[in-house]
Design an enzyme around this catalytic site. Structure first.
Site, PDB file in Angstrom:
ATOM      1  N   ASN A  39       0.817  -1.216   0.000  1.00 38.86           N
ATOM      2  CA  ASN A  39       0.000   0.000   0.000  1.00 38.86           C
ATOM      3  C   ASN A  39       0.855   1.272   0.000  1.00 38.86           C
ATOM      4  OD1 ASN A  39      -2.256   1.594   0.138  1.00 38.86           O
ATOM      5  ND2 ASN A  39      -2.890   0.937   2.180  1.00 38.86           N
ATOM      6  N   HIS A 124     -14.398  -4.618  11.088  1.00 37.45           N
ATOM      7  CA  HIS A 124     -14.120  -3.324  11.725  1.00 37.45           C
ATOM      8  C   HIS A 124     -15.407  -2.571  12.045  1.00 37.45           C
ATOM      9  CE1 HIS A 124     -10.051  -3.106   9.343  1.00 37.45           C
ATOM     10  NE2 HIS A 124     -10.135  -4.160  10.116  1.00 37.45           N
ATOM     11  N   ARG A 149     -13.392  -5.460  15.546  1.00 40.83           N
ATOM     12  CA  ARG A 149     -12.349  -4.514  15.967  1.00 40.83           C
ATOM     13  C   ARG A 149     -12.998  -3.154  16.167  1.00 40.83           C
ATOM     14  NH1 ARG A 149      -7.600  -1.868  12.364  1.00 40.83           N
ATOM     15  NH2 ARG A 149      -9.340  -0.467  11.923  1.00 40.83           N
ATOM     16  N   TYR A 161      -6.319   7.203  13.395  1.00 38.63           N
ATOM     17  CA  TYR A 161      -6.337   5.945  12.660  1.00 38.63           C
ATOM     18  C   TYR A 161      -7.632   5.170  12.918  1.00 38.63           C
ATOM     19  CZ  TYR A 161      -5.829   1.150  11.505  1.00 38.63           C
ATOM     20  OH  TYR A 161      -6.091  -0.089  10.996  1.00 38.63           O
ATOM     21  N   ASP A 210      -6.897  -1.838  17.841  1.00 38.36           N
ATOM     22  CA  ASP A 210      -5.596  -1.612  17.192  1.00 38.36           C
ATOM     23  C   ASP A 210      -5.040  -0.269  17.665  1.00 38.36           C
ATOM     24  OD1 ASP A 210      -3.445  -1.392  15.497  1.00 38.36           O
ATOM     25  OD2 ASP A 210      -4.569  -1.800  13.645  1.00 38.36           O
ATOM     26  N   HIS A 212      -2.123   0.804  16.726  1.00 43.33           N
ATOM     27  CA  HIS A 212      -1.369   1.258  15.554  1.00 43.33           C
ATOM     28  C   HIS A 212      -0.023   1.888  15.902  1.00 43.33           C
ATOM     29  CE1 HIS A 212      -1.648   2.099  11.106  1.00 43.33           C
ATOM     30  NE2 HIS A 212      -2.330   0.987  11.222  1.00 43.33           N
ATOM     31  N   GLU A 236      -3.820  -4.829  19.587  1.00 42.19           N
ATOM     32  CA  GLU A 236      -2.886  -4.957  18.453  1.00 42.19           C
ATOM     33  C   GLU A 236      -1.893  -3.794  18.424  1.00 42.19           C
ATOM     34  OE1 GLU A 236      -5.072  -5.183  14.804  1.00 42.19           O
ATOM     35  OE2 GLU A 236      -3.368  -4.529  13.596  1.00 42.19           O
ATOM     36  N   GLU A 262       1.872  -7.051  11.386  1.00 43.48           N
ATOM     37  CA  GLU A 262       1.398  -6.789  10.021  1.00 43.48           C
ATOM     38  C   GLU A 262       2.456  -6.095   9.167  1.00 43.48           C
ATOM     39  OE1 GLU A 262      -2.096  -4.401  10.939  1.00 43.48           O
ATOM     40  OE2 GLU A 262      -1.050  -2.610  10.298  1.00 43.48           O
ATOM     41  N   ARG A 283       0.504 -11.430  13.133  1.00 38.08           N
ATOM     42  CA  ARG A 283      -0.326 -10.919  12.039  1.00 38.08           C
ATOM     43  C   ARG A 283       0.365 -10.913  10.680  1.00 38.08           C
ATOM     44  NH1 ARG A 283      -4.481  -8.567  12.213  1.00 38.08           N
ATOM     45  NH2 ARG A 283      -4.034  -6.608  11.144  1.00 38.08           N
ATOM     46  N   HIS A 312      -3.201 -10.276   8.966  1.00 35.24           N
ATOM     47  CA  HIS A 312      -3.610  -8.988   8.427  1.00 35.24           C
ATOM     48  C   HIS A 312      -4.555  -9.244   7.243  1.00 35.24           C
ATOM     49  CE1 HIS A 312      -1.906  -4.975   6.571  1.00 35.24           C
ATOM     50  NE2 HIS A 312      -3.071  -4.784   7.137  1.00 35.24           N
ATOM     51  N   ASP A 316      -6.452  -3.355   1.541  1.00 35.97           N
ATOM     52  CA  ASP A 316      -5.351  -3.084   0.619  1.00 35.97           C
ATOM     53  C   ASP A 316      -4.590  -4.374   0.291  1.00 35.97           C
ATOM     54  OD1 ASP A 316      -4.724  -1.826   3.511  1.00 35.97           O
ATOM     55  OD2 ASP A 316      -2.912  -2.824   2.813  1.00 35.97           O
ATOM     56  N   GLU A 339      -8.408 -11.371   9.907  1.00 40.49           N
ATOM     57  CA  GLU A 339      -9.032 -10.050   9.704  1.00 40.49           C
ATOM     58  C   GLU A 339      -9.775 -10.046   8.368  1.00 40.49           C
ATOM     59  OE1 GLU A 339      -6.256  -6.809   9.299  1.00 40.49           O
ATOM     60  OE2 GLU A 339      -7.768  -5.307   9.814  1.00 40.49           O
ATOM     61  N   TRP A 402       2.275   6.594  12.668  1.00 41.31           N
ATOM     62  CA  TRP A 402       0.869   6.557  12.237  1.00 41.31           C
ATOM     63  C   TRP A 402       0.228   5.220  12.566  1.00 41.31           C
ATOM     64  CZ3 TRP A 402      -1.561   3.630   8.162  1.00 41.31           C
ATOM     65  CH2 TRP A 402      -2.950   3.905   8.051  1.00 41.31           C
TER      66      TRP A 402
HETATM   67  C1  GCO Z   1      -5.086  -3.315  10.160  1.00 43.58           C
HETATM   68  C2  GCO Z   1      -4.041  -2.393   9.683  1.00 43.58           C
HETATM   69  C3  GCO Z   1      -4.352  -1.620   8.474  1.00 43.58           C
HETATM   70  C4  GCO Z   1      -3.098  -0.958   7.940  1.00 43.58           C
HETATM   71  C5  GCO Z   1      -3.162  -0.873   6.454  1.00 43.58           C
HETATM   72  C6  GCO Z   1      -1.878  -0.332   5.879  1.00 43.58           C
HETATM   73  O1  GCO Z   1      -5.006  -3.676  11.313  1.00 43.58           O
HETATM   74  O2  GCO Z   1      -5.910  -3.707   9.347  1.00 43.58           O
HETATM   75  O3  GCO Z   1      -3.469  -1.665  10.729  1.00 43.58           O
HETATM   76  O4  GCO Z   1      -5.384  -0.697   8.635  1.00 43.58           O
HETATM   77  O5  GCO Z   1      -2.906   0.295   8.489  1.00 43.58           O
HETATM   78  O6  GCO Z   1      -3.454  -2.130   5.947  1.00 43.58           O
HETATM   79  O7  GCO Z   1      -1.845  -0.492   4.506  1.00 43.58           O
HETATM   80 MG    MG Z   2      -3.323  -3.054  12.345  1.00 43.02          MG
END
Ligand code: GCO
Ligand code: MG
Length: 402
Positions: A39, A124, A149, A161, A210, A212, A236, A262, A283, A312, A316, A339, A402
């Site tokens: 991505n 989600h 989630r 996020y 998450d 993140h 996560e 991930e 993940r 994951h 994307d 997921e 991020w």
């Molecule tokens: C998740 C991930 C995604 C990523 C994204 C990046 O837990 O699904 O954190 O949201 O941020 O796939 O390309």
């Molecule tokens: Mg994630």
């Protein structure tokens, strides 16, 4: 004469979002499909494939998956990294697809046969505030999901996020990185309030969250402790994992189940986390870590330490990765959860898939190979669109994770 690879190409298309797809053809008339989407960096992987790797495959025996994997990994001298390992994954999954089609079997049969009939998945739910988030969870429960989630807007923060602005979807194009804002103390105050109410309203749902990659180990330990009463399925990515040993502090201080990986692309990214049992779920998935061939090794190491998979599956990752992941999940003894975020509507014009989501579970399908097809003529109608992931800044402007 044994079978030979006659053509190999990587195609970038954008049916709602960008996907990089590998197509490998053989003299026997089979075609294998692989996903190589990274991505925000799609063209780098496509060039790595088209300019460097794929010409080396012509004339090789497609059944020699292991040898080709070693050739592309060891033979490059420059090992690991997201671009390299995503490119190798695209080739590897296409070759497994060919091998399974040649055998006339679904891929999970080649891996060792079914360990289960269906895979638990999580989807989600998000909202600008707690009330909106609760409504989103309720909607997912109504759709039959057993695991959700949960991400929510935090008072004092404009954009974080996992929470979409009104009217925005995960697939809206971002032609430059959008800047979110962050304040750890606001977040640490809000998250336990969110989960207290969510647990009260949904006593039977699996709830996931998450973080993140935004916290220090000590902050993550505080968060984990504050969430313990609400029985999360997992927390996560509480801290970035470049430093695997930083997870020791989190692990020692809280019993909240943890998930990570991930952004990993090799077994070496996770070795210490696994062998010191610093996480409960891993993940790392097929597309970003060298394909079925390498992720199988990671999953086997996890199994020795009672760590389960939690691949994951954001949208994307293309429908091809989902197909491969579900055949993998059908077999892998230490499966945990998958997921699942549905793909943009136009993706169905380019990809066809045999897998399905129903009753809160994913089903691999029984087609030969991984069960996902790719229509190149349709892909040509959706050219690449420049697009970036978000970035994140503290209130004073400092760039943050991020
Ligand atoms: C998740 C991930 C995604 C990523 C994204 C990046 O837990 O699904 O954190 O949201 O941020 O796939 O390309
Ligand atoms: Mg994630």
């Amino acid at each position: 004469m044994s079978n030979r690879i006659t053509a190999a190409r990587a195609i970038v298309c954008s049916p709602g979002r960008n996907y990089v797809t590998v197509v490998i053809e053989t003299a026997e008339g089979l075609a294998g499909i692989g996903d190589a989407t990274l991505n925000g960096r799609e063209l780098a992987v496509a060039s790595y494939l088209n300019d460097h790797i794929l010409p080396l495959l012509i004339g090789r025996d497609p059944s020699r998956i292991e040898d080709i994997w070693q050739y592309l990994y060891r033979g490059a001298y420059w090992r690991r990294g997201p671009v390299t390992m995503t490119a190798i994954a695209g080739v590897d999954v296409a070759l497994w697809d060919i091998k399974a089609k040649a055998a006339g079997m679904p891929l999970y049969q080649l891996l060792g046969g079914a360990s289960r009939e269906r895979m638990l998945c999580y989807t989600h739910a998000d909202g600008a505030d707690i009330d909106e988030t609760l409504a989103a969870i309720e909607e997912k429960q109504r759709q039959g999901f057993a695991a959700v989630r949960v991400q929510s807007g935090v008072p004092g923060l404009d954009r974080i996020y996992g929470v979409h602005a009104p009217g925005e979807t995960a697939d809206d194009p971002h032609t430059a990185p959008i800047e979110g804002d962050w304040d750890t103390s606001f977040y640490l105050r809000h998250a336990p309030m969110l989960f207290e109410v969510a647990r009260e309203c949904f006593p039977d749902l699996h709830l996931l969250h998450d973080a993140h990659h935004r916290l220090t180990p000590n902050e993550a330990a505080q968060l984990g402790r504050s969430l313990e009463p609400y029985r999360l399925f997992w927390l996560e990515d509480p801290v970035p994992a470049e430093s695997q040993e930083s997870w020791r502090r989190v692990r020692q201080m809280t019993t909240v189940p943890l998930a990570v990986g991930e952004v990993f692309n090799s077994i070496w990214d996770a070795q210490q986390l696994i062998t010191e049992r610093l996480t409960d779920y891993l993940r790392t998935t097929i597309v970003h870590a060298g394909g079925v061939t390498h992720v199988r090794r990671i999953a086997d190491l996890c199994a020795l330490y009672q760590i389960r998979t939690g691949f994951h599956g954001a949208n994307d990752l293309s429908p091809v990765t989902m197909g491969a992941a579900l055949h993998f999940g059908r077999w892998v003894p230490n499966f945990g959860i998958q997921e699942y975020a549905s793909h943009p509507r136009q993706a169905a014009e380019v990809f066809g898939w045999d897998w399905a989501c129903r009753d809160g579970h994913l089903h691999s399908g029984e087609a030969a190979g991984h069960g996902v097809s790719f229509d190149e003529a349709a892909a040509a109608r959706f050219p690449y669109q420049r697009r970036y992931l978000d970035v994140n800044r503290l209130k004073d402007g400092t760039l943050w994770d991020w």
